[in-house]
Design an enzyme around this catalytic site. Structure first.
Site, PDB file in Angstrom:
ATOM      1  CG  HIS A 236     102.929  65.397   6.972  1.00 33.48           C
ATOM      2  ND1 HIS A 236     103.865  65.956   7.813  1.00 33.48           N
ATOM      3  CD2 HIS A 236     103.423  65.580   5.715  1.00 33.48           C
ATOM      4  CE1 HIS A 236     104.852  66.467   7.121  1.00 33.48           C
ATOM      5  NE2 HIS A 236     104.612  66.251   5.838  1.00 33.48           N
TER       6      HIS A 236
HETATM    7  C1  BDR Z   1     100.257  68.748   5.433  1.00 31.65           C
HETATM    8  O1  BDR Z   1     100.276  69.584   4.288  1.00 31.65           O
HETATM    9  C2  BDR Z   1      99.913  68.872   3.149  1.00 31.65           C
HETATM   10  O2  BDR Z   1     100.764  69.176   2.092  1.00 31.65           O
HETATM   11  C3  BDR Z   1      99.915  67.418   3.525  1.00 31.65           C
HETATM   12  O3  BDR Z   1      98.921  66.709   2.812  1.00 31.65           O
HETATM   13  C4  BDR Z   1      99.663  67.427   5.000  1.00 31.65           C
HETATM   14  O4  BDR Z   1      98.278  67.394   5.287  1.00 31.65           O
HETATM   15  C5  BDR Z   1     101.664  68.661   5.981  1.00 31.65           C
HETATM   16  O5  BDR Z   1     102.138  69.930   6.336  1.00 31.65           O
END
Ligand code: BDR
Ligand code: CA
Length: 314
Positions: A236
């Protein structure tokens, strides 16, 4: 080509760690601030320092908020592992954090560095506190991009994405007071999956950074397989950094977006006003987010992989 001056607010976090590598390679990374999120603030600060050390990068790390504004503290250890970096053993960083005042650092850097792009890839606690400290913060920024939210559906609940859900009150402040932000939500990041092919490219590159990213990717792919049955993992936060480095690979539109604070099933949801017709003025709700919708996923995957491999060759 002139590189974007960038400050990253993060909670490493497997995908945050890869995002830091991509930012260090593709942007002029002027600093890192940490926030409680995937794991506690001690671990996220330690991990940011350790990633910079493995990458051989001289970037200061400033410790930020240890807890959300109001919400109880949560974490995502079930996704990122107990340390936040999967099962990867990372050396103890020699460098100490530069300060324990991320909020001051964000406000001061925004004033000092022209066209600074602030990229928030964790819960928005530090950014909300920075806005409280300096309500003029948006006017000092060249851009503000977050990884967070979703057009449809969530990951941590049926309706909420982790970064928003972990501190919804902070997110509500940021969405209402930042003016305009770019939102890289799950609709985008779930299209950008990295898998064994990228892992093998990284491992073959055999540089310290690429090997660390390969190990992190192994963890992420295994978890994405267990949780969703996917053969690749969404990275992400690196995708959000790419949206700043190469915006032509993404398309979005400007929308009013509000944060749900009260719903018993929808707390932390990003409520996007999809009513047609250039909503400013017509519905009373103001466009506050460039909601990214489509992405050239293949190009982003290649760009992330290339950037990580290039880190040690700078
Ligand atoms: C986001 O949540 C975190 O667990 C990850 O690092 C990312 O920023 C994804 O939903
Ligand atoms: Ca994150």
């Amino acid at each position: 080509m002139k590189r974007v001056p960038m400050l990253i607010d993060c909670d490493p976090g497997v995908d945050d760690a890869i995002a830091l590598m991509v930012a260090a390679q593709g942007a002029d990374l002027v600093g890192i601030t940490t926030v409680n999120g995937n794991v506690g603030i001690d671990a996220t600060t330690h991990n940011a320092l350790a990633v910079m050390e493995v990458a051989g990068l001289d970037v200061d790390v400033h410790r930020g908020a240890a807890r959300p504004l109001i919400s109880p503290t949560v974490d995502a250890r079930h996704v990122h592992g107990p340390t936040g970096l999967g099962s990867v053993e990372i050396p103890q960083p020699r460098r100490a954090e530069a300060s324990a005042d991320a909020v001051d650092f964000i406000c001061d850097t925004a004033r000092a560095v022209s066209h600074l792009h602030l990229v928030a890839i964790g819960p928005l606690t530090n950014i909300a506190l920075a806005l409280r400290k300096d309500p003029n913060l948006p006017s000092h920024l060249g851009g503000f991009t977050i990884m967070g939210g979703a057009h449809r559906g969530g990951n941590v609940t049926a309706s909420a994405e982790f970064n928003i859900w972990a501190d919804p009150e902070a997110a509500a402040i940021v969405f209402s007071e930042m003016g305009m932000l770019t939102m890289v939500g799950l609709d985008i990041t779930h299209q950008v999956l990295m898998g064994p092919a990228e892992r093998d490219r990284l491992r073959a590159a055999a540089t310290p950074c690429a090997v660390l990213a390969a190990d992190l990717l192994d963890h992420a792919v295994a978890r994405a397989g267990e949780i969703r049955g996917w053969s690749g993992a969404p990275i992400h936060d690196a995708t959000a950094v790419m949206a700043v480095l190469d915006p032509d690979l993404f398309e979005g539109d400007h929308r009013p977006v509000a944060i749900e604070l009260n719903g018993s099933h929808t707390r932390g949801m990003t409520v996007i006003d999809e009513r047609p017709g250039g909503l400013d003025g017509r519905t009373g709700s103001k466009n506050n987010a460039n909601v990214l919708r489509t992405v050239n996923a293949e190009a982003v995957v290649t760009a992330i992989t290339d950037a990580v491999i290039a880190v040690d060759q700078q």
